[in-house]
Write a protein that holds these residues in place. Structure first.
Motif, PDB file in Angstrom:
ATOM      1  N   PRO A 157       4.121   7.590   3.966  1.00 45.63           N
ATOM      2  CA  PRO A 157       4.836   8.744   3.399  1.00 45.63           C
ATOM      3  C   PRO A 157       5.522   9.620   4.427  1.00 45.63           C
ATOM      4  CG  PRO A 157       2.478   9.161   3.421  1.00 45.63           C
ATOM      5  CD  PRO A 157       2.662   7.746   3.864  1.00 45.63           C
ATOM      6  N   THR A 158       5.047   9.612   5.678  1.00 44.46           N
ATOM      7  CA  THR A 158       5.598  10.511   6.697  1.00 44.46           C
ATOM      8  C   THR A 158       5.697   9.776   8.031  1.00 44.46           C
ATOM      9  OG1 THR A 158       3.445  11.332   7.414  1.00 44.46           O
ATOM     10  CG2 THR A 158       4.518  12.522   5.595  1.00 44.46           C
ATOM     11  N   ALA A 159       6.413  10.409   8.972  1.00 47.36           N
ATOM     12  CA  ALA A 159       6.541   9.813  10.301  1.00 47.36           C
ATOM     13  C   ALA A 159       5.191   9.705  10.998  1.00 47.36           C
ATOM     14  CB  ALA A 159       7.512  10.637  11.148  1.00 47.36           C
ATOM     15  N   SER A 160       4.313  10.693  10.813  1.00 48.37           N
ATOM     16  CA  SER A 160       3.016  10.636  11.493  1.00 48.37           C
ATOM     17  C   SER A 160       2.134   9.534  10.916  1.00 48.37           C
ATOM     18  CB  SER A 160       2.309  11.990  11.421  1.00 48.37           C
ATOM     19  OG  SER A 160       1.997  12.337  10.097  1.00 48.37           O
ATOM     20  N   SER A 161       2.194   9.303   9.612  1.00 42.91           N
ATOM     21  CA  SER A 161       1.409   8.208   9.037  1.00 42.91           C
ATOM     22  C   SER A 161       1.966   6.859   9.481  1.00 42.91           C
ATOM     23  CB  SER A 161       1.358   8.313   7.511  1.00 42.91           C
ATOM     24  OG  SER A 161       2.646   8.368   6.946  1.00 42.91           O
ATOM     25  N   ALA A 162       3.296   6.761   9.596  1.00 41.29           N
ATOM     26  CA  ALA A 162       3.889   5.537  10.135  1.00 41.29           C
ATOM     27  C   ALA A 162       3.463   5.328  11.585  1.00 41.29           C
ATOM     28  CB  ALA A 162       5.410   5.600  10.022  1.00 41.29           C
ATOM     29  N   GLN A 163       3.410   6.410  12.352  1.00 41.16           N
ATOM     30  CA  GLN A 163       2.991   6.305  13.747  1.00 41.16           C
ATOM     31  C   GLN A 163       1.541   5.840  13.853  1.00 41.16           C
ATOM     32  OE1 GLN A 163       4.955   7.043  16.776  1.00 41.16           O
ATOM     33  NE2 GLN A 163       3.239   5.708  17.338  1.00 41.16           N
ATOM     34  N   ASN A 164       0.684   6.320  12.939  1.00 40.32           N
ATOM     35  CA  ASN A 164      -0.704   5.852  12.936  1.00 40.32           C
ATOM     36  C   ASN A 164      -0.770   4.336  12.812  1.00 40.32           C
ATOM     37  OD1 ASN A 164      -1.865   8.416  13.127  1.00 40.32           O
ATOM     38  ND2 ASN A 164      -1.984   8.679  10.905  1.00 40.32           N
ATOM     39  N   MET A 205       8.753   3.792   6.235  1.00 32.70           N
ATOM     40  CA  MET A 205       8.573   5.202   5.905  1.00 32.70           C
ATOM     41  C   MET A 205       9.428   5.538   4.693  1.00 32.70           C
ATOM     42  SD  MET A 205       8.912   8.707   8.051  1.00 32.70           S
ATOM     43  CE  MET A 205      10.302   9.270   7.100  1.00 32.70           C
ATOM     44  N   THR A 206       8.771   5.902   3.600  1.00 39.44           N
ATOM     45  CA  THR A 206       9.460   6.064   2.322  1.00 39.44           C
ATOM     46  C   THR A 206       9.462   7.496   1.804  1.00 39.44           C
ATOM     47  OG1 THR A 206       7.404   5.583   1.118  1.00 39.44           O
ATOM     48  CG2 THR A 206       8.850   3.719   1.636  1.00 39.44           C
ATOM     49  N   ALA A 242      14.012  -1.635  12.832  1.00 36.14           N
ATOM     50  CA  ALA A 242      13.096  -1.157  11.795  1.00 36.14           C
ATOM     51  C   ALA A 242      12.064  -0.207  12.376  1.00 36.14           C
ATOM     52  CB  ALA A 242      12.396  -2.341  11.125  1.00 36.14           C
ATOM     53  N   ALA A 243      11.503  -0.576  13.519  1.00 35.58           N
ATOM     54  CA  ALA A 243      10.498   0.282  14.155  1.00 35.58           C
ATOM     55  C   ALA A 243      11.105   1.610  14.553  1.00 35.58           C
ATOM     56  CB  ALA A 243       9.926  -0.420  15.386  1.00 35.58           C
ATOM     57  N   GLN A 244      12.325   1.595  15.094  1.00 33.76           N
ATOM     58  CA  GLN A 244      12.979   2.842  15.493  1.00 33.76           C
ATOM     59  C   GLN A 244      13.207   3.737  14.286  1.00 33.76           C
ATOM     60  OE1 GLN A 244      16.909   2.489  17.118  1.00 33.76           O
ATOM     61  NE2 GLN A 244      16.828   4.468  18.111  1.00 33.76           N
ATOM     62  N   ALA A 245      13.633   3.129  13.146  1.00 30.65           N
ATOM     63  CA  ALA A 245      13.870   3.909  11.924  1.00 30.65           C
ATOM     64  C   ALA A 245      12.607   4.601  11.479  1.00 30.65           C
ATOM     65  CB  ALA A 245      14.405   3.001  10.815  1.00 30.65           C
ATOM     66  N   VAL A 246      11.470   3.872  11.558  1.00 30.88           N
ATOM     67  CA  VAL A 246      10.201   4.464  11.164  1.00 30.88           C
ATOM     68  C   VAL A 246       9.851   5.645  12.055  1.00 30.88           C
ATOM     69  CG1 VAL A 246       7.717   4.052  11.139  1.00 30.88           C
ATOM     70  CG2 VAL A 246       9.248   2.404  10.074  1.00 30.88           C
ATOM     71  N   LEU A 247       9.996   5.444  13.357  1.00 34.30           N
ATOM     72  CA  LEU A 247       9.503   6.450  14.298  1.00 34.30           C
ATOM     73  C   LEU A 247      10.359   7.693  14.327  1.00 34.30           C
ATOM     74  CD1 LEU A 247       8.358   4.140  17.204  1.00 34.30           C
ATOM     75  CD2 LEU A 247       6.961   5.249  15.465  1.00 34.30           C
ATOM     76  N   ILE A 248      11.659   7.580  14.038  1.00 34.38           N
ATOM     77  CA  ILE A 248      12.495   8.769  14.054  1.00 34.38           C
ATOM     78  C   ILE A 248      12.539   9.450  12.695  1.00 34.38           C
ATOM     79  CG2 ILE A 248      13.947   7.838  15.888  1.00 34.38           C
ATOM     80  CD1 ILE A 248      16.110   7.311  13.796  1.00 34.38           C
ATOM     81  N   GLY A 249      11.881   8.838  11.699  1.00 37.27           N
ATOM     82  CA  GLY A 249      11.786   9.479  10.395  1.00 37.27           C
ATOM     83  C   GLY A 249      12.867   9.081   9.429  1.00 37.27           C
ATOM     84  N   HIS A 260       0.850  -1.196   0.000  1.00 36.85           N
ATOM     85  CA  HIS A 260       0.000   0.000   0.000  1.00 36.85           C
ATOM     86  C   HIS A 260       0.883   1.242   0.000  1.00 36.85           C
ATOM     87  CE1 HIS A 260      -3.515   2.389   2.045  1.00 36.85           C
ATOM     88  NE2 HIS A 260      -3.330   2.726   0.782  1.00 36.85           N
ATOM     89  N   VAL A 261       0.912   1.935  -1.121  1.00 33.56           N
ATOM     90  CA  VAL A 261       1.665   3.178  -1.261  1.00 33.56           C
ATOM     91  C   VAL A 261       0.834   4.319  -0.687  1.00 33.56           C
ATOM     92  CG1 VAL A 261       2.760   4.758  -2.903  1.00 33.56           C
ATOM     93  CG2 VAL A 261       2.813   2.284  -3.317  1.00 33.56           C
ATOM     94  N   GLU A 262       1.443   5.155   0.148  1.00 31.81           N
ATOM     95  CA  GLU A 262       0.771   6.218   0.884  1.00 31.81           C
ATOM     96  C   GLU A 262      -0.153   5.623   1.948  1.00 31.81           C
ATOM     97  OE1 GLU A 262      -0.459  10.483  -0.690  1.00 31.81           O
ATOM     98  OE2 GLU A 262      -2.211   9.153  -0.709  1.00 31.81           O
TER      99      GLU A 262
END
Length: 388
Positions: free
Chosen positions: A150-157, A170-171, A378-385, A117-119
């Motif tokens: 697409p963003t850190a906040s969407s990854a956090q969701n 997060m891409t 991996a989770a840390q990479a997502v959350l820190i952006g 799922h992109v975006e």
């Protein structure tokens, strides 16, 4: 032999955001795109396919006049199922939150084809606003193996919804890839719009703005034209009769309002660059305008793209006439307020999102060596952006 990745889209925004992914798949040493166009928006989709040089492998041509969501969904499911059964791709990519996205993800699930799922991860947390997009993306998330946020906040969701860390990446947003690519060829961008510091670009198409909300938006435009005698309005009119009939009736006779058919992608970029400010309920415009340094006032009460609002380059104004008028007047009369919003800050990416998505697919499908990385990292990479 390269493995086929089905790339599904049906609307103009989907095609814009998937075009860089198709290009990156073409450049892959082990994957190749299988482009499936549902043609949920026929005319506007074709414009984008021409710009990016994309020829669908399968064009389902499902658009019908005054189609219902249920009718469209049923046709999508049957038609996409036929294609996937015939082609058996290694994976399917969908983008965003349209009816094509939900139907395609469901059919892929039925056929045991993993979905990317992109975006992914955009949320308003209100299932009826926007309608039906919030429902589409939430349900698609349950059918998805790889969530390309697409963003850190969407990854956090997604993390908050307890999706496994190793499925969330997060891409950045591929819309910035497409925008950067288009701006590399300024000679190809149609300059059909007269540059001017007082041109206001207006677009609206969302179902929740049909009827009275759209009439309030048009009333605001008329008040602004009366307030500022040098203001000009460019309004590319969506072909949906719920939009076009109202806009043409209320604004069509004003001498400083230019109503036109939806602009092709390159012309629309030119219009955004020429605009002094932008009023829109479009998700893509909320992402593109900040990258161009153009203030965007969002004609919605909620947004699943809060990053631009948080950065001060977009504002939610809804459809209240007085609120629209007062906010625009402030930007037209207060240079400081205008410059704060026109800072050119983009929270949506660096133009390399599509390459990251394809790199991840190559690793996940076993045709590229997987770097050592555990789920916690991996989770840390997502959350820190950091890009996953």
């Amino acid at each position: 032999m390269k493995r086929k990745i089905a790339v599904l889209f049906g609307t103009r925004p989907e095609a814009i955001k998937m075009a860089p992914v198709v290009r990156a798949l073409r450049e892959s040493s082990c994957l190749e795109p299988l482009v499936i166009a549902t043609a949920q928006h026929r005319e506007m989709l074709d414009q984008v396919l021409t710009v990016f040089g994309i020829q669908p492998d399968h064009d389902l041509n499902l658009m019908r006049p005054n189609q219902t969501l249920a009718g469209l969904t049923s046709r999508l499911i049957a038609s996409i199922d036929d294609v996937l059964r015939d082609t058996a791709p290694a994976a399917m990519l969908v983008q965003g939150d349209t009816t094509s996205v939900l139907a395609g993800s469901l059919v892929a699930f039925y056929n045991n084809i993993p979905v990317g799922h992109v975006e992914a991860g955009l949320r308003t947390h209100d299932m009826r606003n926007p309608f039906p997009e919030e429902m589409n993306r939430v349900l698609t998330g349950r059918l998805t193996r790889w969530h390309f946020a697409p963003t850190a906040s969407s990854a956090q969701n997604l993390c908050d919804e307890r999706y496994p860390d190793e499925t969330v990446f997060m891409t950045g947003n591929t819309v910035i890839d497409a925008l950067f690519e288009a701006r590399q060829h300024p000679d190809k961008i149609a300059r059909s719009v007269q540059d001017g510091r007082r041109m206001m670009l207006v677009t609206t198409h969302r179902r929740e703005n049909f009827g009275e909300p759209l009439r309030r938006i048009c009333a605001a435009v008329l008040q602004l034209l009366e307030h500022d005698p040098v203001l000009e309005v460019l309004f590319p009119v969506h072909p949906n009769p719920n939009v076009s009939s109202v806009v043409r009736r209320l604004l069509g006779k004003h001498p400083r309002v230019s109503l036109c058919a939806p602009l092709d992608y390159l012309s629309f970029i030119a219009a955004m660059e020429a605009a002094h400010l932008i009023l829109s309920d479009s998700g893509g415009v909320q992402e593109e305008a900040p990258a161009l340094g153009k203030p965007v006032l969002v004609l919605r009460d909620e947004t699943e793209r809060p990053e631009a609002v948080a950065a001060g380059v977009a504002r939610l104004v809804g459809t209240d006439t007085n609120r629209i008028v007062s906010t625009v007047c402030q930007l037209l009369t207060d240079p400081g307020a205008y410059l704060q919003m026109a800072q050119g800050a983009s929270p949506y990416g660096d133009g390399r999102a599509a390459r990251r998505i394809v790199d991840i697919l190559e690793r996940e499908l076993g045709c590229r060596e997987q770097p050592a990385r555990d789920a916690a990292a991996a989770a840390q990479a997502v959350l820190i952006g950091a890009p996953a």
